[in-house]
Design a protein around this motif. Structure first.
Motif, PDB file in Angstrom:
ATOM      1  N   ALA A 159       0.389  -9.416   8.294  1.00  0.00           N
ATOM      2  CA  ALA A 159       0.943  -8.327   7.486  1.00  0.00           C
ATOM      3  C   ALA A 159      -0.144  -7.278   7.323  1.00  0.00           C
ATOM      4  CB  ALA A 159       1.417  -8.833   6.135  1.00  0.00           C
ATOM      5  N   LYS A 160       0.297  -6.005   7.122  1.00  0.00           N
ATOM      6  CA  LYS A 160      -0.642  -4.892   7.058  1.00  0.00           C
ATOM      7  C   LYS A 160      -0.442  -4.097   5.780  1.00  0.00           C
ATOM      8  CE  LYS A 160      -0.947  -4.243  12.083  1.00  0.00           C
ATOM      9  NZ  LYS A 160      -0.764  -3.276  13.198  1.00  0.00           N
ATOM     10  N   THR A 161      -1.526  -3.456   5.347  1.00  0.00           N
ATOM     11  CA  THR A 161      -1.484  -2.511   4.236  1.00  0.00           C
ATOM     12  C   THR A 161      -2.514  -1.432   4.490  1.00  0.00           C
ATOM     13  OG1 THR A 161      -1.480  -2.287   1.828  1.00  0.00           O
ATOM     14  CG2 THR A 161      -3.178  -3.707   2.771  1.00  0.00           C
ATOM     15  N   GLY A 216       0.814  -1.201   0.000  1.00  0.00           N
ATOM     16  CA  GLY A 216       0.000   0.000   0.000  1.00  0.00           C
ATOM     17  C   GLY A 216       0.856   1.263   0.000  1.00  0.00           C
ATOM     18  N   PRO A 217       0.253   2.434   0.060  1.00  0.00           N
ATOM     19  CA  PRO A 217      -1.209   2.613   0.221  1.00  0.00           C
ATOM     20  C   PRO A 217      -1.970   2.377  -1.073  1.00  0.00           C
ATOM     21  CG  PRO A 217      -0.121   4.730   0.071  1.00  0.00           C
ATOM     22  CD  PRO A 217       0.981   3.711   0.083  1.00  0.00           C
ATOM     23  N   LEU A 218      -3.216   1.890  -0.925  1.00  0.00           N
ATOM     24  CA  LEU A 218      -4.100   1.642  -2.047  1.00  0.00           C
ATOM     25  C   LEU A 218      -5.197   2.708  -2.027  1.00  0.00           C
ATOM     26  CD1 LEU A 218      -4.489  -2.242  -1.674  1.00  0.00           C
ATOM     27  CD2 LEU A 218      -2.877  -0.984  -3.120  1.00  0.00           C
ATOM     28  N   PHE A 219      -5.299   3.450  -3.154  1.00  0.00           N
ATOM     29  CA  PHE A 219      -6.332   4.483  -3.276  1.00  0.00           C
ATOM     30  C   PHE A 219      -7.475   3.907  -4.101  1.00  0.00           C
ATOM     31  CE2 PHE A 219      -2.437   6.804  -2.515  1.00  0.00           C
ATOM     32  CZ  PHE A 219      -2.821   7.769  -1.599  1.00  0.00           C
ATOM     33  N   ARG A 220      -8.686   3.910  -3.516  1.00  0.00           N
ATOM     34  CA  ARG A 220      -9.860   3.416  -4.218  1.00  0.00           C
ATOM     35  C   ARG A 220     -11.005   4.424  -4.023  1.00  0.00           C
ATOM     36  NH1 ARG A 220      -6.285   0.885  -5.835  1.00  0.00           N
ATOM     37  NH2 ARG A 220      -6.081  -1.393  -6.040  1.00  0.00           N
ATOM     38  N   ALA A 221     -11.917   4.444  -5.015  1.00  0.00           N
ATOM     39  CA  ALA A 221     -13.004   5.418  -5.010  1.00  0.00           C
ATOM     40  C   ALA A 221     -14.201   4.886  -4.237  1.00  0.00           C
ATOM     41  CB  ALA A 221     -13.400   5.763  -6.438  1.00  0.00           C
TER      42      ALA A 221
END
Length: 1018
Positions: A136-138, A29-34
């Motif tokens: 694990a983290k994201t 990450g970071p993962l950007f989603r709408a």
């Protein structure tokens, strides 16, 4: 479909497989989603023990409480979810998809703004011990939707062939860096999913849909971006298949940290209804024949559509005697009836669509069964719903009756391609053979009858099917190149020999043959033509010329090698060899070779040409431009030209012709010398032990790059003294002393100086009595060539400069020179040189002895210096000459072992030396030479031993006589020995006979015995 990118991205985490240490990995990450759109997060575990199917638990840490774990979903515990996520898990808004036993995907179908946070993937331990990482983290960040796609809805009605333009506005205001893609789609009634027309990808690549690919390539369908947010769809010519609901779809893409691109939002515009009215136009159908209907000949019928619209969708059907033969539908698919399938498979029949409005029926060999009535029918089609074709209108052509004709006789015309019956060697020979009459399948054979021969040789042939055959001697490449056979049309045949040779001259024969299916024998027609191949050497001439055969030194001259030939328009390859014969030599040497491909090869002689020669060459002219001409370039020049054919550029073949020019002599003339030296004479009166300078002034010189050489000469004050070389500086500024001035003392006294380009000086230090005399200089002008060779252009002598010493009161007087005794060969002789007085006590004397022999110049024999040292003119004289002072006024030269060659004129020169200066040094005060004494050497009286040794015959007698006496004694001894042996042999024989008579006496009468005794006594 939306999950495929997420699965592909997630599988990148499956590359690390290890055993023994557990490791949990999650999508970076970071993962950007709408907001409102789905997200998929991958997690996998490796290096675990226990079962292959591992369990996974997902939790989240929200921004408002970053240390508080909120459980979302588990693959093993259905009660794992907290209440805030339990309802979304039960409704399958949030669920886990197992990709493999050790990997899963967390899916959130519709993101909410509160879903932003740090997501943790945890795997319960199935190992014997804890070893490795178990979670694990994201980070997931939910961003608002800013993408919008708008288009004003329309309901359009168009006719087929009209253009269409639709505009879509697509904008975004996302803070993150994103890309935009736009696609235009068509939704037809009853069809799902929609048909893609054209799209602009996130990488700005235009991609048409499968149904519109051909129209996109043809430029009928376009997508243009106008400004930052406007996208326009353009269709130049509408078709009925374009009917339906059109809309624009925009998608926003973001690049994740692992490098993959993911679509985060999509927006569609309102749909625009489009109705396309098919165009119906009247048309006519006609049949035309491209050939006559002759037996055995091909027949081609064309069905032409006159009228109709642009690029209509037509279907064509052929009929023979009212029965359908073949059909080509609107998609271009051919269907043949059973009777004609076999003929088409054998290559006897062909049905095709020539263009959108023309259909063709071709029978390659017409027979009686093909005689009858032909007709074609054409239907205009349009594509209806469900991709089916619908007939708009149908038309038929008038009947065309084909009456079979018998083949007629033909005429054959044979010629060369350029209408010339003579070609040059190496040039291509092209022969044409053309038959008239009706079109038919013809075969051809080519034959060659060489000059002075009657038997023709087969060159090449081509049968009716176009299969070529070459003759045995023409099938392989040779000096004549390749033989090429071509069928230009049904009745015209071409034979080409790419590179001819002399033996290709002769008569060529073309034989055209025709055979039909129903003819038992073959018809043939023959024609001949004579061809002459001319030799390249027959008209080759080479001439060599120069505008300046007489060239001045250092000037530039040119040599032109001009080639004259009757084939100058052929542009044949030429190579030129320049040869050079130096002045005084009898052999030519290769100077330079220019090949036909422009390569320059220099010869090994002479090397200076490469630095000063410029080469230029055109098609029939080669030129040498030689700069800075010197004597090395004087001589005879010649050029040789080799002519190749054009085929040699690829085969490196030998030359076809050669010619050599006449020799041309180039004379290099030296410039006229303009050297002038000051010829005025002068006298310098000096004090002894002083220094002086003698000048050599140049009044004028020859212009150009010339070098000067200076030589200084000296002659003593005696009347018959010769000129001696003091020293000289050559044209390369090297200083060399004369033979009489090479001693260290003389080198220290005299040296030369160049004051300017026209002034030279001779410096004389510590002038003494022996330096009195006349001085002059000789100036030489030299030309130096590039290799350092010098040529003397001129020489001038300066005027005399006489040096005199002021009187010092000292004067040497030589009273006489005399012999102590006559000179006899092999003896000794002493020559005396006597002073009048011994001079003052502060003076020392030196003496130099000279000799002059007949037919040779004078030479210094020995020098007895004032300090008593002896200096010999030649080292070999040290053993035979001895010089000493016998008294204060008497100096003696003694010659030991006098030889006849010692005869000549002898004299001495006395010099007086005194100390002068501070510090003091010995200076020659005065000197005087004696009178010349003629020494004659008398031959010595011969002694007895010398007389004996001088007589060759007596010496021979002394050597030969002992051998002769020895041989006579040896012969006498052998003779006596032989006589002795003979007598000894006779005595033994006599004794044996006596013994025999004694035996007889004992056996016989006594009287006989008495007589025997008497005989014995006697």
């Amino acid at each position: 479909m939306a999950r495929i990118p997420h699965v592909a991205s997630f599988l990148l985490f499956l590359t690390k497989i290890s055993v023994g240490q557990r490791e949990v990995t999650i999508q970076k990450g970071p993962l950007f989603r709408a907001e409102g759109y789905p997200v998929s997060i991958g997690c996998n575990v490796t290096g675990h023990q226990g079962p292959s199917e591992q369990q996974f638990q997902w939790s989240v840490y929200l921004p408002r409480a970053p240390d508080q774990e909120i459980q979302i979903i588990s693959t093993v515990d259905t009660a794992f979810s907290y209440a805030v996520y339990a309802q979304r898990v039960r409704s399958r808004d949030i669920y886990v998809e197992r990709v493999q036993g050790n990997s899963v995907l967390l899916h959130i179908s519709k993101l909410q703004a509160k879903d932003s946070g740090e997501y943790e993937c945890h795997t319960p331990n199935t190992d014997d011990r804890y070893y490795g990482s178990y979670s694990a983290k994201t980070t997931l960040i939910v961003i608002p939707v800013t993408l919008s796609a708008t288009m004003s809805p329309h309901c359009l009605s168009k006719e087929e062939g009209e253009p269409l333009e639709l505009t879509c506005e697509a904008t975004k205001a996302t803070v993150q860096h994103t890309h935009l893609s736009v696609a235009w789609n068509l939704m037809q009634d009853g069809e799902s999913p929609p048909i893609k027309i054209i799209s602009l990808s996130r990488d700005f690549i235009l991609m048409p849909g499968p149904s519109y690919a051909e129209r996109f390539v043809a430029g009928d369908v376009r997508l243009d971006k106008q400004g930052a947010a406007t996208f326009r769809l353009s269709i130049e010519s509408l078709q009925p298949s374009d009917q339906g609901q059109l809309f624009c779809e925009a998608a926003e893409w973001i690049q994740d940290p692992d490098g993959t691109w993911t679509s985060i939002t999509k927006q569609q515009t309102d749909q625009t209804a489009l109705r396309v009215q098919p165009a119906v136009r009247d048309f006519q159908v006609n049949i035309t024949s491209k050939s006559k209907f002759t037996e055995g000949q091909p027949l081609e019928l064309e069905c032409l559509v006159v009228g109709s619209g642009q690029d209509p969708q037509l279907q064509g059907v052929w009929f023979f005697n009212g029965v359908e033969m073949a059909c080509i539908d609107a998609d271009g698919v051919l269907s043949l009836k059973n009777d004609y399938k076999e003929r088409a498979s054998q290559g006897q029949l062909q049905v095709s669509k020539l263009n959108p409005k023309a259909f063709s029926l071709k029978i390659f060999s017409v027979g009686p069964e093909d005689e009858g009535t032909y007709r074609c029918a054409v239907a205009e089609m349009t594509r209806a719903r469900m991709s089916s074709w619908q007939v708009l209108q149908r038309k038929q052509s008038p009947d065309s009756y084909m009456h079979l004709q018998k083949p007629a006789a033909r005429n054959v015309v044979m010629s060369t391609q350029n209408k010339q019956q003579a070609v040059w060697e190496g040039e291509a020979l092209t022969l044409l053979c053309k038959a008239d009459g009706d079109k038919s399948l013809l075969s051809v054979g080519w034959w060659h009858i060489p000059q002075d021969q009657a038997q023709p040789a087969f060159l090449a042939g081509m049968d009716q099917d176009g299969i070529a055959q070459l003759g045995a001697s023409y099938g392989k490449p040779s000096k004549r190149g390749h033989t090429r056979l071509e069928k230009m049309d049904w009745a015209t045949f071409l034979l080409e020999v790419t590179s001819t040779i002399i033996t290709d001259s002769g008569t060529y024969e073309c034989r055209v043959s025709e055979r039909t299916r129903n003819q038992a024998r073959e018809l043939s027609w023959t024609q001949r033509v004579s061809v002459t191949v001319r030799s390249l050497a027959s008209s080759l001439q080479v001439s060599l010329m120069s505008r300046r055969p007489q060239v001045k030194w250092t000037d530039t001259f040119d040599l032109s090698c001009i080639v004259e030939a009757g084939y100058s328009d052929l542009q044949v390859p030429l190579s030129v060899t320049w040869r050079f014969q130096p002045a005084g030599s009898q052999a030519f040497h290769q100077l330079i070779h220019i090949t036909y491909n422009g390569t320059i090869e220099w010869g090994e002689f002479p090397s200076q040409f490469q630095k000063k020669t410029k080469v230029s060459q055109s098609l029939f002219r080669s030129q040498l431009l030689i700069h800075d001409a010197t004597e090395e370039e004087a001589g005879v020049y010649q050029c040789k030209v080799d002519v190749y054919d054009r085929n040699s550029l690829h085969t490196n073949g030998p030359a076809r012709a050669s010619a050599t020019s006449h020799p041309l002599r180039i004379v290099i003339t030296l410039p006229e010398s303009k050297l002038k030296v000051n010829s005025s004479s002068q006298v310098q009166e000096l004090s002894i032990n002083s220094n002086t300078v003698v000048e050599c002034s140049i009044l004028s010189q020859t212009t150009g790059n010339l070098h000067l050489a200076i030589v200084w000469y000296f002659s003593s004050i005696s009347s018959n003294a010769s000129w001696l070389k003091i020293l000289g500086m050559d044209q390369t500024h090297v200083v060399k002393y004369g033979d009489e001035f090479r001693t260290p003392r003389r080198k220290q006294k005299f040296h030369i100086e160049k004051v300017s380009h026209d002034m030279f000086q001779l410096h004389i230090l510590t002038v003494e009595d022996s330096d009195q005399g006349r001085y002059r200089c000789a100036v030489q002008e030299w030309l130096l060539s590039a290799n350092g060779t010098g040529y003397k252009l001129g020489e001038e002598l300066s005027g005399l400069t006489e040096l005199k010493l002021r009187p010092t009161g000292s004067k040497v007087r030589v009273s006489k020179v005399y012999l102590a005794d006559n000179a006899t060969e092999h003896g000794e002789v002493a020559i005396h040189c006597r002073l009048e007085s011994s001079g003052s006590s502060a003076s020392l004397f030196s003496v130099m002895w000279y000799r002059a022999r007949e037919h040779s110049g004078s030479e210094m024999l020995v020098h007895l210096q004032h300090d008593g040292l002896l200096e010999y003119g030649e080292e070999g004289l040290r053993r035979r000459l001895h010089c000493y002072r016998s008294s204060p006024t008497d100096f003696v030269l003694k010659l030991h072992r006098v030889e006849m060659e010692d005869a000549g004129t002898y004299w001495c020169r006395m010099a007086e030396w005194q100390l002068h200066g501070t510090p003091s040094k010995w200076v020659n005060q005065a000197s005087e030479g004696s009178q010349h004494l003629v020494l004659m050497v008398l031959p010595s009286e011969p002694t007895f031993p010398s007389r004996i040794c001088s007589s060759a015959s007596f010496i021979y007698f002394l050597f030969i006589c002992p051998f002769v006496v020895l041989l006579l004694l040896l012969a006498s001894t052998l003779c006596l020995y032989w006589k002795a042996r003979t007598l000894s042999a006779l005595r033994r024989t006599s004794q044996k006979e006596k013994a025999l008579w004694v035996d007889f006496k004992g056996a016989g009468d006594r009287p006989n015995n008495g007589r025997a005794e008497e005989e014995e006594d006697s």
